[in-house]
Design an enzyme around this catalytic site. Sequence first.
Site, mmCIF file in Angstrom:
data_model
loop_
_atom_site.group_PDB
_atom_site.id
_atom_site.type_symbol
_atom_site.label_atom_id
_atom_site.label_comp_id
_atom_site.label_asym_id
_atom_site.label_seq_id
_atom_site.Cartn_x
_atom_site.Cartn_y
_atom_site.Cartn_z
ATOM 1 N N GLU A 1 -52.663 34.420 -3.705
ATOM 2 C CA GLU A 1 -53.773 33.948 -4.162
ATOM 3 C C GLU A 1 -53.538 33.811 -5.898
ATOM 4 N N GLY B 1 -20.062 40.266 -11.007
ATOM 5 C CA GLY B 1 -20.831 38.994 -10.702
ATOM 6 C C GLY B 1 -22.344 39.057 -11.101
ATOM 7 N N ALA B 2 -22.949 37.976 -11.051
ATOM 8 C CA ALA B 2 -24.330 38.322 -11.527
ATOM 9 C C ALA B 2 -25.346 37.123 -10.855
ATOM 10 N N SER B 3 -24.828 36.624 -9.694
ATOM 11 C CA SER B 3 -25.295 35.830 -9.049
ATOM 12 C C SER B 3 -26.201 36.404 -7.882
ATOM 13 N N TYR B 4 -26.591 35.285 -6.956
ATOM 14 C CA TYR B 4 -27.381 35.828 -5.913
ATOM 15 C C TYR B 4 -27.014 37.175 -4.813
ATOM 16 N N GLY C 1 -18.333 34.420 -6.443
ATOM 17 C CA GLY C 1 -18.635 32.994 -5.886
ATOM 18 C C GLY C 1 -17.904 33.326 -4.740
ATOM 19 N N CYS D 1 -26.935 36.686 5.355
ATOM 20 C CA CYS D 1 -28.467 36.633 5.164
ATOM 21 C C CYS D 1 -29.128 37.836 6.149
ATOM 22 N N ASP E 1 -22.061 24.670 3.592
ATOM 23 C CA ASP E 1 -21.372 25.186 2.485
ATOM 24 C C ASP E 1 -20.108 24.553 2.167
ATOM 25 N N HIS F 1 -57.722 36.443 -0.259
ATOM 26 C CA HIS F 1 -57.946 37.627 -1.055
ATOM 27 C C HIS F 1 -57.830 39.076 -0.013
ATOM 28 N N CYS G 1 -24.026 33.821 7.790
ATOM 29 C CA CYS G 1 -25.220 34.125 7.586
ATOM 30 C C CYS G 1 -25.536 35.488 8.526
ATOM 31 N N GLU H 1 -28.291 40.819 -5.323
ATOM 32 C CA GLU H 1 -28.933 41.278 -3.798
ATOM 33 C C GLU H 1 -28.342 42.569 -3.496
ATOM 34 N N LYS I 1 -27.613 41.523 4.904
ATOM 35 C CA LYS I 1 -28.266 41.452 3.689
ATOM 36 C C LYS I 1 -29.990 41.721 3.648
ATOM 37 N N LYS I 2 -30.522 41.003 4.493
ATOM 38 C CA LYS I 2 -31.921 41.423 4.304
ATOM 39 C C LYS I 2 -32.484 42.497 4.918
HETATM 40 P P1 FAD Z 1 -20.734 29.532 7.898
HETATM 41 O O1 FAD Z 1 -22.013 30.215 8.139
HETATM 42 O O2 FAD Z 1 -19.889 30.125 6.950
HETATM 43 O O3 FAD Z 1 -19.865 29.331 9.278
HETATM 44 C C1 FAD Z 1 -18.474 28.720 9.106
HETATM 45 C C2 FAD Z 1 -17.784 29.199 10.330
HETATM 46 O O4 FAD Z 1 -16.624 28.459 10.480
HETATM 47 C C3 FAD Z 1 -17.327 30.875 10.244
HETATM 48 O O5 FAD Z 1 -17.473 31.657 11.447
HETATM 49 C C4 FAD Z 1 -15.711 30.623 9.956
HETATM 50 O O6 FAD Z 1 -15.178 31.908 10.317
HETATM 51 C C5 FAD Z 1 -15.469 29.373 10.815
HETATM 52 N N1 FAD Z 1 -14.080 28.742 10.374
HETATM 53 C C6 FAD Z 1 -13.593 28.375 9.205
HETATM 54 N N2 FAD Z 1 -12.668 27.830 9.400
HETATM 55 C C7 FAD Z 1 -12.563 27.502 10.552
HETATM 56 C C8 FAD Z 1 -11.099 26.999 11.340
HETATM 57 N N3 FAD Z 1 -10.122 26.261 10.672
HETATM 58 N N4 FAD Z 1 -11.336 27.009 12.675
HETATM 59 C C9 FAD Z 1 -12.476 27.530 13.272
HETATM 60 N N5 FAD Z 1 -13.371 28.107 12.710
HETATM 61 C C10 FAD Z 1 -13.410 28.132 11.158
HETATM 62 N N6 FAD Z 1 -28.496 31.831 2.914
HETATM 63 C C11 FAD Z 1 -29.879 31.791 2.909
HETATM 64 O O7 FAD Z 1 -30.306 30.886 3.257
HETATM 65 N N7 FAD Z 1 -30.534 32.799 2.720
HETATM 66 C C12 FAD Z 1 -30.030 34.205 2.465
HETATM 67 O O8 FAD Z 1 -30.725 35.009 2.470
HETATM 68 C C13 FAD Z 1 -28.477 34.125 2.216
HETATM 69 N N8 FAD Z 1 -28.094 35.297 1.900
HETATM 70 C C14 FAD Z 1 -26.677 35.277 1.910
HETATM 71 C C15 FAD Z 1 -25.885 36.434 1.576
HETATM 72 C C16 FAD Z 1 -24.599 36.744 1.517
HETATM 73 C C17 FAD Z 1 -24.069 37.865 1.224
HETATM 74 C C18 FAD Z 1 -23.866 35.456 1.697
HETATM 75 C C19 FAD Z 1 -22.362 35.461 1.266
HETATM 76 C C20 FAD Z 1 -24.538 34.089 1.862
HETATM 77 C C21 FAD Z 1 -25.855 34.031 2.209
HETATM 78 N N9 FAD Z 1 -26.771 33.164 2.447
HETATM 79 C C22 FAD Z 1 -27.957 32.859 2.571
HETATM 80 C C23 FAD Z 1 -25.993 31.571 2.585
HETATM 81 C C24 FAD Z 1 -25.274 31.204 3.991
HETATM 82 O O9 FAD Z 1 -24.918 32.295 4.708
HETATM 83 C C25 FAD Z 1 -24.700 30.129 4.007
HETATM 84 O O10 FAD Z 1 -25.127 29.028 3.432
HETATM 85 C C26 FAD Z 1 -24.501 29.621 5.465
HETATM 86 O O11 FAD Z 1 -23.950 30.616 6.452
HETATM 87 C C27 FAD Z 1 -23.546 28.363 5.470
HETATM 88 O O12 FAD Z 1 -23.321 27.904 6.798
HETATM 89 P P2 FAD Z 1 -22.380 27.084 7.244
HETATM 90 O O13 FAD Z 1 -22.382 26.510 8.689
HETATM 91 O O14 FAD Z 1 -22.051 26.122 6.320
HETATM 92 O O15 FAD Z 1 -20.987 28.097 7.262
HETATM 93 P P1 NDP Z 2 -22.219 32.094 -7.251
HETATM 94 O O1 NDP Z 2 -21.158 30.956 -7.307
HETATM 95 O O2 NDP Z 2 -23.515 31.696 -7.192
HETATM 96 O O3 NDP Z 2 -21.972 32.840 -8.601
HETATM 97 C C1 NDP Z 2 -20.923 33.589 -8.864
HETATM 98 C C2 NDP Z 2 -21.396 34.587 -10.111
HETATM 99 O O4 NDP Z 2 -19.883 35.345 -10.427
HETATM 100 C C3 NDP Z 2 -21.614 34.375 -11.387
HETATM 101 O O5 NDP Z 2 -22.435 35.149 -11.874
HETATM 102 C C4 NDP Z 2 -20.443 33.994 -12.145
HETATM 103 O O6 NDP Z 2 -20.574 34.044 -13.496
HETATM 104 C C5 NDP Z 2 -19.631 35.080 -11.590
HETATM 105 N N1 NDP Z 2 -18.176 34.892 -11.897
HETATM 106 C C6 NDP Z 2 -17.532 33.975 -11.344
HETATM 107 N N2 NDP Z 2 -15.898 34.274 -11.658
HETATM 108 C C7 NDP Z 2 -16.021 35.367 -12.294
HETATM 109 C C8 NDP Z 2 -14.918 36.218 -12.922
HETATM 110 N N3 NDP Z 2 -13.775 35.782 -12.837
HETATM 111 N N4 NDP Z 2 -15.281 37.331 -13.401
HETATM 112 C C9 NDP Z 2 -16.551 37.837 -13.525
HETATM 113 N N5 NDP Z 2 -17.817 37.051 -13.082
HETATM 114 C C10 NDP Z 2 -17.339 36.091 -12.518
HETATM 115 O O7 NDP Z 2 -21.813 32.855 -6.170
HETATM 116 P P2 NDP Z 2 -22.634 33.758 -5.050
HETATM 117 O O8 NDP Z 2 -21.432 34.264 -4.170
HETATM 118 O O9 NDP Z 2 -23.422 34.857 -5.736
HETATM 119 O O10 NDP Z 2 -23.360 32.809 -4.312
HETATM 120 C C11 NDP Z 2 -22.811 31.967 -3.357
HETATM 121 C C12 NDP Z 2 -23.962 31.003 -2.712
HETATM 122 O O11 NDP Z 2 -24.403 31.691 -1.591
HETATM 123 C C13 NDP Z 2 -25.198 30.770 -3.520
HETATM 124 O O12 NDP Z 2 -24.852 29.582 -4.402
HETATM 125 C C14 NDP Z 2 -25.764 30.839 -2.783
HETATM 126 O O13 NDP Z 2 -26.573 29.501 -2.237
HETATM 127 C C15 NDP Z 2 -25.760 31.441 -1.566
HETATM 128 N N6 NDP Z 2 -26.469 32.648 -1.104
HETATM 129 C C16 NDP Z 2 -27.684 32.644 -0.810
HETATM 130 C C17 NDP Z 2 -28.713 33.761 -1.050
HETATM 131 C C18 NDP Z 2 -30.040 33.460 -0.528
HETATM 132 O O14 NDP Z 2 -30.717 32.540 -0.030
HETATM 133 N N7 NDP Z 2 -30.905 34.644 -0.805
HETATM 134 C C19 NDP Z 2 -28.243 35.018 -1.081
HETATM 135 C C20 NDP Z 2 -26.585 34.952 -1.500
HETATM 136 C C21 NDP Z 2 -25.964 33.973 -1.399
HETATM 137 P P3 NDP Z 2 -20.919 32.866 -14.492
HETATM 138 O O15 NDP Z 2 -22.244 32.664 -14.197
HETATM 139 O O16 NDP Z 2 -20.808 33.310 -15.987
HETATM 140 O O17 NDP Z 2 -20.052 31.728 -14.005
#
Ligand code: FAD
Ligand code: NDP
Length: 522
Positions: free
Chosen positions: A502, A225-228, A317, A91, A359, A497, A86, A232, A94-95
């Site tokens: 609202e 890809g087409a998710s979050y 993903g 997060c 996660d 308002h 994050c 974003e 990105k934000k």
């Molecule tokens: P992480 O934050 O991933 O922390 C895990 C840590 O463990 C990392 O530092 C990693 O390096 C470390 N680690 C891994 N393996 C080992 C090991 N063997 N030994 C020691 N350390 C290790 N969520 C939101 O709520 N709002 C958002 O706007 C949002 N935007 C996002 C945008 C993007 C591009 C992405 C990728 C994610 C976004 N998320 C967002 C999701 C959010 O970042 C994650 O859900 C959150 O960080 C998960 O926290 P965590 O503690 O599970 O793991």
């Molecule tokens: P997701 O797993 O949610 O989505 C993966 C996307 O990639 C889907 O659109 C999927 O398509 C596509 N895809 C998967 N495999 C392939 C392939 N081989 N070729 C082409 N397209 C493919 O992953 P994200 O990384 O977007 O997000 C992970 C998580 O991180 C989210 O679930 C969310 O919880 C968190 N996050 C939160 C944010 C926020 O709170 N604003 C912002 C960003 C992330 P298909 O639908 O066809 O499977």
Amino acid sequence: MAAMAAVLRGPGRRFRWRTQALAGGVRGAARGVAAGQQDYDLLVIGGGSGGLACAKEAAQLGRKVAVVDYVEPSPQGTKWGLGGTCVNVGCIPKKLMHQAALLGGMIQDAHHYGWEVAQPIRHDWRKMAEAVQNHVKSLNWGHRVQLQDRKVKYFNIKASFINEHTVCGIAKSGKETLLSADHIVIATGGRPRYPTHIEGALEYGITSDDIFWLKESPGKTLVVGASYVALECAGFLTGIGLDTTVMMRSIPLRGFDQQMSSLVMEHMESHGTQFLKGCIPTCIKRLPDGQLQVTWEDRTSGKKDTGIFDTVLWAIGRIPETRNLNLKEVGVNINPENQKIIVDAQDVTSVPHIYAIGDVAEGRPELTPTAIMAGKLLAQRLFGQSSDLMDYNNVPTTVFTPLEYGCVGLSEEEAVARHGQEHIEVYHAYYKPLEFTVAERDASQCYIKMVCLKKPPQLVLGLHFLGPNAGEVTQGFALGIKCGASYAQVMRTVGIHPTCSEEVVKLRISKRSGLDPTVTGC
Ligand code: FAD
Ligand code: NDP
């Protein structure tokens, strides 16, 4: 080689750990650590959102706690500091980049409001990236200070299990450290996934682990890809003026309400993001001038096509970080399909004193606030005589696309699937934010819908808001919905308002009525 026990004095607390140069020696030493004689009450693997929250809470409750965190550089060599996804590659950056893009839109609006802005306006990636990266670095530092203040011992080592109570951590230098604890929490999060069978994918593609740390503009970008993450990133890249294409193989924002998701995509398309729908990439080659030639296939027609890009961003993903933890050795079960750790409602894995949060845990939303709350609640259950469990119902979230999409509760599809079409009432409205009027902005996709049970008092099952500041709007309503708000109660709530929020408390038109849901006037 015998284990070397070191005793250091932390601020107000004694910490003990063993260091060892050879793995064989470490393993031997581990066998000597008897149950009940561990170095720490709690050891957290992973210093991200969930892990840090859990460690700090346990320390607050007077326990002896250690956190280990280690960032493996991305395949492109990007690395970062303490705080997890994050803070460093999620997060936060990105934000901030989303904000950079929104500002571009506001500069366009400004002249309607009397500002004289010299044209053409230009965006400087270097400047934005440096400012964002500096902020992230300040957060890395802040996390280290917080751990120190709370007397949590931090180790910058990559950990894996030696036995049920012991992990071995390897530092960048190769030095090994052995740590044991009564309770161990796995909070190792996940990393972006690369496709496996696409020529050039790993060599030439980047992911969200790299994009926020680029020193130079990514230029013309293909986002796959087409998710979050995909939408974003594509949104802010388009917003700062870059030629951006999204290649999606199926639907946008799988798992979200599909009417809202289509509107998100429609808005992006009408604001310059290009979409290659139903396509999958098959090959990436680097051309002599350094650009990337991408070949893709249309999944319906089978036709192949090519395009030239400066950057290819994989957003397909994430993979949980369970591969290197040696979980099998200690009997922690994972789901073989997705590699996530299987946990029960108490976050307990198949080994009673080993837990998983955030996660990396199976079936949890991949969101920072859920990881943080789960971590805190776990520490309170372990050390604070609490039995409170994390409730994953009605978790609000926002997709920070150029037009933000905030939601809480069930999508319309889920509500229908659970309760049946005849038991659902959906109230909706297309509205125009006041700020859009003078600026002559198109508001075609500003839309709200509230999904309710039909039977009075019409419990609210879900709220979906597409418009400016969706996160801010959704957060407050999430409280109401968590408390069991009914449609009748929302209608009795006085609006503020003139705001977009609202519009939620004025949702009078039901989908079933077939009436025009366009809001006109106040
Ligand atoms: P992480 O934050 O991933 O922390 C895990 C840590 O463990 C990392 O530092 C990693 O390096 C470390 N680690 C891994 N393996 C080992 C090991 N063997 N030994 C020691 N350390 C290790 N969520 C939101 O709520 N709002 C958002 O706007 C949002 N935007 C996002 C945008 C993007 C591009 C992405 C990728 C994610 C976004 N998320 C967002 C999701 C959010 O970042 C994650 O859900 C959150 O960080 C998960 O926290 P965590 O503690 O599970 O793991
Ligand atoms: P997701 O797993 O949610 O989505 C993966 C996307 O990639 C889907 O659109 C999927 O398509 C596509 N895809 C998967 N495999 C392939 C392939 N081989 N070729 C082409 N397209 C493919 O992953 P994200 O990384 O977007 O997000 C992970 C998580 O991180 C989210 O679930 C969310 O919880 C968190 N996050 C939160 C944010 C926020 O709170 N604003 C912002 C960003 C992330 P298909 O639908 O066809 O499977």
